[in-house]
Design a protein around this motif. Structure first.
Motif, PDB file in Angstrom:
ATOM      1  N   THR A 138       8.079   4.627  -0.797  1.00  0.00           N
ATOM      2  CA  THR A 138       7.580   3.318  -1.330  1.00  0.00           C
ATOM      3  C   THR A 138       7.125   2.078  -0.120  1.00  0.00           C
ATOM      4  O   THR A 138       6.110   1.826  -0.319  1.00  0.00           O
ATOM      5  CB  THR A 138       8.409   2.774  -2.412  1.00  0.00           C
ATOM      6  OG1 THR A 138       8.738   3.620  -3.271  1.00  0.00           O
ATOM      7  CG2 THR A 138       7.933   1.574  -2.908  1.00  0.00           C
ATOM      8  N   ARG A 139       8.108   1.972   0.590  1.00  0.00           N
ATOM      9  CA  ARG A 139       7.665   1.107   1.646  1.00  0.00           C
ATOM     10  C   ARG A 139       6.537   1.439   2.793  1.00  0.00           C
ATOM     11  O   ARG A 139       5.625   0.940   2.818  1.00  0.00           O
ATOM     12  CB  ARG A 139       8.928   0.911   2.826  1.00  0.00           C
ATOM     13  CG  ARG A 139      10.211  -0.025   1.956  1.00  0.00           C
ATOM     14  CD  ARG A 139      11.094  -0.159   2.940  1.00  0.00           C
ATOM     15  NE  ARG A 139      12.120  -0.687   2.153  1.00  0.00           N
ATOM     16  CZ  ARG A 139      13.481  -1.103   2.386  1.00  0.00           C
ATOM     17  NH1 ARG A 139      13.770  -0.772   3.808  1.00  0.00           N
ATOM     18  NH2 ARG A 139      14.221  -1.638   1.852  1.00  0.00           N
ATOM     19  N   LEU A 140       6.500   2.763   2.900  1.00  0.00           N
ATOM     20  CA  LEU A 140       5.372   3.338   3.460  1.00  0.00           C
ATOM     21  C   LEU A 140       3.904   3.114   2.753  1.00  0.00           C
ATOM     22  O   LEU A 140       3.067   2.682   3.274  1.00  0.00           O
ATOM     23  CB  LEU A 140       5.269   4.716   3.854  1.00  0.00           C
ATOM     24  CG  LEU A 140       6.387   5.445   5.033  1.00  0.00           C
ATOM     25  CD1 LEU A 140       6.192   6.780   5.090  1.00  0.00           C
ATOM     26  CD2 LEU A 140       5.983   4.678   6.330  1.00  0.00           C
ATOM     27  N   LEU A 141       4.017   3.212   1.377  1.00  0.00           N
ATOM     28  CA  LEU A 141       2.915   2.915   0.591  1.00  0.00           C
ATOM     29  C   LEU A 141       2.401   1.578   0.461  1.00  0.00           C
ATOM     30  O   LEU A 141       1.427   1.398   0.545  1.00  0.00           O
ATOM     31  CB  LEU A 141       3.092   3.888  -0.709  1.00  0.00           C
ATOM     32  CG  LEU A 141       3.272   5.197  -0.940  1.00  0.00           C
ATOM     33  CD1 LEU A 141       3.453   5.611  -2.172  1.00  0.00           C
ATOM     34  CD2 LEU A 141       1.837   5.746  -0.582  1.00  0.00           C
ATOM     35  N   ILE A 142       3.490   0.799   0.620  1.00  0.00           N
ATOM     36  CA  ILE A 142       3.041  -0.598   0.381  1.00  0.00           C
ATOM     37  C   ILE A 142       2.419  -0.907   1.905  1.00  0.00           C
ATOM     38  O   ILE A 142       1.519  -1.878   1.902  1.00  0.00           O
ATOM     39  CB  ILE A 142       4.445  -1.615   0.238  1.00  0.00           C
ATOM     40  CG1 ILE A 142       5.035  -1.426  -1.193  1.00  0.00           C
ATOM     41  CG2 ILE A 142       4.315  -2.970   0.440  1.00  0.00           C
ATOM     42  CD1 ILE A 142       6.309  -2.019  -1.647  1.00  0.00           C
ATOM     43  N   THR A 143       2.873  -0.604   2.859  1.00  0.00           N
ATOM     44  CA  THR A 143       2.354  -0.872   4.231  1.00  0.00           C
ATOM     45  C   THR A 143       0.844  -0.540   4.328  1.00  0.00           C
ATOM     46  O   THR A 143       0.068  -1.184   4.770  1.00  0.00           O
ATOM     47  CB  THR A 143       3.105  -0.180   5.351  1.00  0.00           C
ATOM     48  OG1 THR A 143       4.565  -0.740   5.203  1.00  0.00           O
ATOM     49  CG2 THR A 143       2.532  -0.515   6.596  1.00  0.00           C
ATOM     50  N   GLN A 144       0.937   0.965   3.841  1.00  0.00           N
ATOM     51  CA  GLN A 144      -0.611   1.317   3.811  1.00  0.00           C
ATOM     52  C   GLN A 144      -1.654   0.648   3.102  1.00  0.00           C
ATOM     53  O   GLN A 144      -2.787   0.449   3.393  1.00  0.00           O
ATOM     54  CB  GLN A 144      -0.617   2.932   3.335  1.00  0.00           C
ATOM     55  CG  GLN A 144      -0.235   3.732   4.295  1.00  0.00           C
ATOM     56  CD  GLN A 144      -0.200   5.241   3.638  1.00  0.00           C
ATOM     57  OE1 GLN A 144      -0.293   5.385   2.555  1.00  0.00           O
ATOM     58  NE2 GLN A 144       0.268   5.991   4.542  1.00  0.00           N
TER      59      GLN A 144
END
Length: 83
Positions: free
Chosen positions: A44-50
């Motif tokens: 989820t954190r990776l997706l938010i960063t993207q």
């Protein structure tokens, strides 16, 4: 009189196998659940960063597009004024 020695590891293992199957299954499920939560939070954190990077790219492209429209209008006005 001889002192009798017990193999404590073997006794614990046997008790755990006989009486602790449910506890072992629950322990495995808890560890699996915790691992899945950690993986989900990480993804989820990776997706938010993207998403944030894509929003910044979109803003840059919008600004570039606006500048190109202004430049086009300026050039078209400039060419019409010379005539």
């Amino acid at each position: 009189m001889k002192i009798q020695r017990y193999d404590l590891i073997q006794i614990i293992k046997n008790d755990f196998i006989l009486y602790g199957k449910i506890h072992l299954i629950l322990l495995i499920l808890i560890i699996l659940s915790a691992s899945l939560v950690i993986i989900t939070v990480y993804e989820t954190r990776l997706l938010i960063t993207q998403e944030e990077e894509l929003i910044l790219q979109k803003k840059k492209k919008n600004n570039e597009w606006r500048n190109l429209i202004i430049e086009k209008n300026s050039l078209s006005n400039h060419s019409t004024q010379k005539k």
